[in-house]
Each structure stands twice: as structure tokens, then as C-alpha cells.
Design an enzyme around this catalytic site. Structure first.
Site, PDB file in Angstrom:
ATOM      1  CE  LYS A   3      65.871  35.917   5.548  1.00  0.00           C
ATOM      2  NZ  LYS A   3      67.381  36.308   5.218  1.00  0.00           N
ATOM      3  N   GLY A  24      74.130  32.347  13.638  1.00  0.00           N
ATOM      4  CA  GLY A  24      74.843  33.458  12.635  1.00  0.00           C
ATOM      5  C   GLY A  24      75.348  34.131  13.852  1.00  0.00           C
ATOM      6  CB  SER A  25      76.775  37.735  13.261  1.00  0.00           C
ATOM      7  OG  SER A  25      75.564  38.628  13.376  1.00  0.00           O
ATOM      8  CB  THR A  26      77.638  37.696  18.838  1.00  0.00           C
ATOM      9  OG1 THR A  26      78.210  36.192  18.801  1.00  0.00           O
ATOM     10  CG2 THR A  26      77.250  37.964  20.221  1.00  0.00           C
ATOM     11  N   GLY A  29      72.132  37.719  16.785  1.00  0.00           N
ATOM     12  CA  GLY A  29      71.442  36.793  17.854  1.00  0.00           C
ATOM     13  C   GLY A  29      70.843  37.735  19.020  1.00  0.00           C
ATOM     14  CD  GLU A  44      76.989  27.627  15.975  1.00  0.00           C
ATOM     15  OE1 GLU A  44      77.981  28.444  15.894  1.00  0.00           O
ATOM     16  OE2 GLU A  44      76.704  27.203  14.653  1.00  0.00           O
ATOM     17  CB  CYS A  63      80.779  29.806  13.560  1.00  0.00           C
ATOM     18  SG  CYS A  63      79.943  27.946  13.628  1.00  0.00           S
ATOM     19  CD  GLU A  67      82.687  34.958  14.096  1.00  0.00           C
ATOM     20  OE1 GLU A  67      82.440  33.565  13.985  1.00  0.00           O
ATOM     21  OE2 GLU A  67      81.443  35.726  14.331  1.00  0.00           O
TER      22      GLU A  67
END
Length: 495
Positions: A189, A241-243, A246, A263, A297, A398
Site C-alpha cells: 500500500k 512511517g510516523s510513530t 506505527g 521503521e 526520517c 519530529e
């Protein structure tokens, strides 16, 4: 003079309605819904893309499962390797087209996206080599002649890859490589902001001889990613992607105990000691954060400079930053393009506003760029703040944009805990001529990568991943393959 040739508009865009790739066929969403993808530099509509939902995810997973249970998983490693090497050739052959798709979709300068050609080919060839190295072990820990035990390494099954928008074709290759090497199958995706090169990559997989259903591309919004994360017939999720996202994926995967590697975000320290080579450290510190408009990132967004050289270094850094060419991604001289979207631009500008309110001092930049060539896009000036306290918002969160926070420090004993005082732990940089300092910092920094006298270097054989809230699992390197394999123990009693 830059003699780089800009290729023509990719043929893929001759068809403005782009469909998903499921079971080897380009298909629309069952709902008939579509979403737009636009050029962030100009606002131009590039294509309307199939907006896959849960029902489309389900048929993609079924296609991947059917392909996995077919001859693919039992194909000899040398045959998988042959296909992967053919794919590497095709990706390199068509990389100008793939790079242009990313430039138009993401806004990254073509001079940057085309640099991914060597890495993409190297990744696929590295994983092709790994396909031949998958072996189990014979374990001799029993009475002689009584029992023999050994292990088998088997592909885990159907893998879901959920990709970010900041490096589209590179992420497609990085996620597909271990899948193809191990005999797994994939439902990918891509991010809704940058779906185009993933679709073209899927077509190249078919052309290389990857069987239908082994690689499936489902385009869509967040609900498609959520459906993929929770699907009961997905065996593993690989997410970049973003935390925050995640965390949602981990919760969605828990009921079915999927294997997950993530990651995630970063707030990486880049530390310059007084003995560093400033001629190298200054431009590297700038591009450690401003490359790709800060949308990396592991960007070195927290710059620590030893006090004795702080003022000189910051003066030189500001001067260098003012020379960075921001503009049309199709101009060969452009170094930085726009950020990916209006929402991302607004988010970055809000962080800049918070820095002003909390007392940080702008050294250069800090504004949306206006005027001819900028008004239709999402361009932000490369921005440096000094006088930043460790607890300010821009020092902790971030930003994912071209914003650098700078700090002064005196000693190793001071800077190490400050560098580690973050929930993230993805990348880091150290600039020094002293070998002892380099080793001490490399051991002391809590991050998955420590670059000494360089920044953002990657290699297919070297693992990349994070500590703490930057995630777990490693991509690249021999250990990457292990996350796509099950280990089965076999016991044979001889008497």
C-alpha cells in the site's frame, strides 16, 4: 554547467485514471471511488487513482495467498534469483521514468530522485544474492546415533508493506526485495500522496517474470492501510512511517499475532566537535536536514556544535544555507523542491510559529516562499533556529520539514545525555578528527545508525533501523531476510 537531461513526461501519465494492481491485472476499486494525486510544485492534477478499501484489500490478500500456495514458494532459489536480477535490470533501464514519476508526485528535484538509480539496482541484486544463502542448521546435541535434529527456513507467507511518501520508488524496492528473495508474496500500500511509481514498479515486476499475484499494489487512503494491518490472512507487516501510525499498526496486528517490523520517526542529533573539518561539516550539516525538504526520517534536525566554534560554525552554516537553490524540481540546478502537500506545509509552518513563541531565535529562513514560481506550490525556506532549549517543541517533536534546531555544548559528558534525551533513536552524526572521541560517541549514542564524518550513507549490506520509539527490526543487511522467514525444528529418531 549542469548537463543533466530531463526525461519526457512518463508514459504512465498518458492514462490519467490509474488503477490498482491485483493478481497481475490493473483493476479499479470495487466502490468505484478515486482520489487525486497532484504535483506539489504546481498544483497540477497528475492522475485520479483507484481508492481501494477493505474489500479491495481482501481480494489483494486472497491473490497473494493463492500465489504463495502455488508454485512460487517452492520455486528453486536460483529461479527466484534469476527473476530478481532481471527485475534489477528493468528498474535500471526504466529508472529515468521512475525518478520522474517521483519528482512529479513528491516534488523532490529530479537531480535528487535520479540518484536513486544505483541504490535501487544494488538493493535488488543484494537480495537476489541473499536468496541463495537461506539455509537451516544441523544441531548435534543428542546422543550419537539416537536422534538427528535440524532446522528449516520457510517463507513466512503473505506480507503487507505500508510505505511512506518521502521516497516512493526506493521504498517499493526496499520492501519487495526480501519478499522476492524468501518466496513470500506481497500486498503493498503506497502512500496516497505518492502512488504512481509503485504502480509502475509493479508492472516491471510482471515484465521481469514475477508470477501474477506475488506482487500486488493497493492504492488508497488510511482506511486501506488499516484494513491491511488487521487482515487475518496477512502473516507479516513491514511499515515505514510516523510513530503514531506505527502504534496503530501494532495494535491492529496484535489480535492475530502478526510479525511486525516498523521503521518510524526520528529526531536525530548531529554533533560537531571543535576539531572537525568545518569545510566538510558545514555543507553536510545543512543537507543532513534540508535534503528532500527535510522529509527524511533520519534527518539531522538537532545540531550540537562545540562552544569554541559555535559562532563561526553557525555563521558559515547560515551563509551556506542561503545559497541553497529552492525551486522548480525539473530545473537541473534545483537542490530542494516543495514539501509534499498543503497539510504538510501547514504543519511545518505551525512548528516554526511555535519556535518563535517559545523564544528560539531565527538565524535564516522561516517563511513560506512567495512570488513567481512559488505561489502554486508548497515551498518553505530552509530554516535555522539558534538559542533553542532542549525542552522546546521544535527540539522534541519530529517536524519532517526543512527546519534545523541548533545548540551549543562544551564536553562529551554534557552532549551525550542531551543527544540521547529524546524518545527517538534512528540516526545520528559525529564530526571529529579524534578516533577516541568517535568511538566513544558511537558507543554512547542510542541510535540505530551513527555516521562519523558523513551523514545519511546507506548500503544494501548495512542494516538500517531504530532504537526506542524509532521502531524495531532492520532493513538491509543479512538480518533483514530473517524477518521474512519462519524457523522450523525437525527431529528424527533413528532407532
Amino acid at each position: 554547467m549542469n548537463m543533466m537531461t530531463i526525461p519526457p513526461r512518463p508514459a504512465l501519465l498518458n492514462v490519467q485514471q490509474q488503477d490498482m494492481l491485483i493478481g497481475g491485472k490493473r483493476v479499479p476499486a470495487l466502490s468505484g471511488k478515486r482520489f487525486e494525486t497532484r504535483n506539489p510544485a504546481t498544483g497540477e492534477l497528475l492522475a485520479t487513482v483507484a481508492q481501494g478499501g477493505a474489500e479491495d484489500v481482501d481480494r489483494a490478500v486472497k491473490a497473494a495467498r493463492a500465489a504463495f500456495e502455488g508454485p512460487w514458494r517452492r520455486m528453486k532459489p536460483v529461479e527466484r534469483q534469476r527473476i530478481m536480477l532481471r527485475l534489477a535490470d528493468l528498474v535500471e533501464e526504466h529508472f529515468e521514468e521512475l525518478a520522474m514519476l517521483d519528482t512529479l508526485d513528491l516534488g523532490a528535484p529530479y537531480s535528487r530522485t535520479i540518484m536513486g538509480k544505483a541504490r535501487a539496482g544494488a538493493l535488488l541484486r543484494y537480495y537476489a544474492g541473499q536468496a541463495m544463502l537461506i539455509t537451516g542448521d544441523t544441531i548435534d546435541n543428542n546422543a550419537p546415533g539416537d536422534v538427528i535434529s535440524h532446522t528449516l527456513k520457510e517463507p513466512i507467507g503473505v506480507v503487507a508493506a505500508i510505505n511512506p511518501w518521502n521516497g516512493p520508488i526506493g521504498m517499493s524496492v526496499w520492501k519487495a526485495g526480501p519478499v522476492l528473495a524468501t518466496g513470500c508474496t506481497l500486498v503493498m500500500k503506497p502512500a496516497e500522496q505518492t502512488p504512481l511509481s509503485a504502480l509502475r514498479f509493479g508492472e516491471l515486476c510482471l515484465e521481469a517474470g514475477v508470477p501474477e499475484g506475488v506482487i500486488n499494489i493497493v492504492t488508497g487512503l488510511g482506511d486501506a492501510g488499516a484494513a491491511l494491518s488487521s487482515h487475518p490472512d496477512v502473516d507479516k507487516i513491514a511499515f515505514t512511517g510516523s510513530t503514531g501510525v506505527g502504534e496503530k499498526i501494532l495494535r491492529a496486528a496484535a489480535p492475530t499475532m502478526k510479525r511486525v517490523t516498523v521503521e518510524l520517526g526520528g529526531k536525530s542529533p548531529n554533533i560537531v566537535f571543535a576539531d572537525a573539518d568545518l569545510d566538510k561539516a558545514v555543507p553536510a550539516a545543512a543537507m543532513a536536514v534540508f535534503a528532500n525538504a527535510g522529509q527524511i526520517c533520519s534527518a539531522g534536525t538537532r545540531l550540537f556544535v562545540q562552544s569554541t566554534i559555535h559562532d563561526e560554525f553557525m555563521e558559515r552554516l547560515a551563509a551556506y544555507t542561503r545559497t541553497i537553490r529552492v525551486g522548480d524540481p525539473l530545473d537541473p540546478e534545483t537542490q530542494i523542491g516543495p514539501v509534499v502537500s498543503a497539510p504538510q506545509m501547514d504543519k511545518i509552518l505551525a512548528f516554526i510559529d511555535s519556535a518563535h513563541k517559545e523564544g528560539a531565535q531565527p538565524l535564516t529562513g522561516g517563511n513560506r516562499m512567495r512570488g513567481a514560481g512559488y505561489d502554486a506550490g508548497y515551498f518553505i525556506e530552509p530554516t535555522i533556529f539558534t538559542g533553542v532549549a532542549d525542552d522546546m517543541t521544535i527540539a522534541r517533536e519530529e517536524i519532517f520539514g526543512p527546519v534545523l534546531s541548533a545548540f551549543a555544548f562544551d564536553t562529551i559528558e554534557e552532549v551525550l545525555p542531551r543527544a540521547n534525551a529524546t524518545e527517538f533513536g534512528l540516526g545520528s552524526g559525529v564530526w571529529t578528527r579524534d578516533l577516541a572521541t568517535a568511538h566513544r560517541m558511537a558507543r554512547g549514542i542510542r541510535a540505530g545508525s551513527v555516521w562519523v564524518n558523513c551523514y545519511q550513507m546507506l548500503d544494501p549490506a548495512v542494516p538500517f533501523g531504530g532504537y526506542k520509539m524509532s521502531g524495531f527490526g532492520r532493513e538491509s543487511g543479512p538480518h533483514h531476510i530473517e524477518d521474512y522467514l519462519e524457523t522450523k525444528a525437525v527431529w528424527i529418531k533413528l532407532d
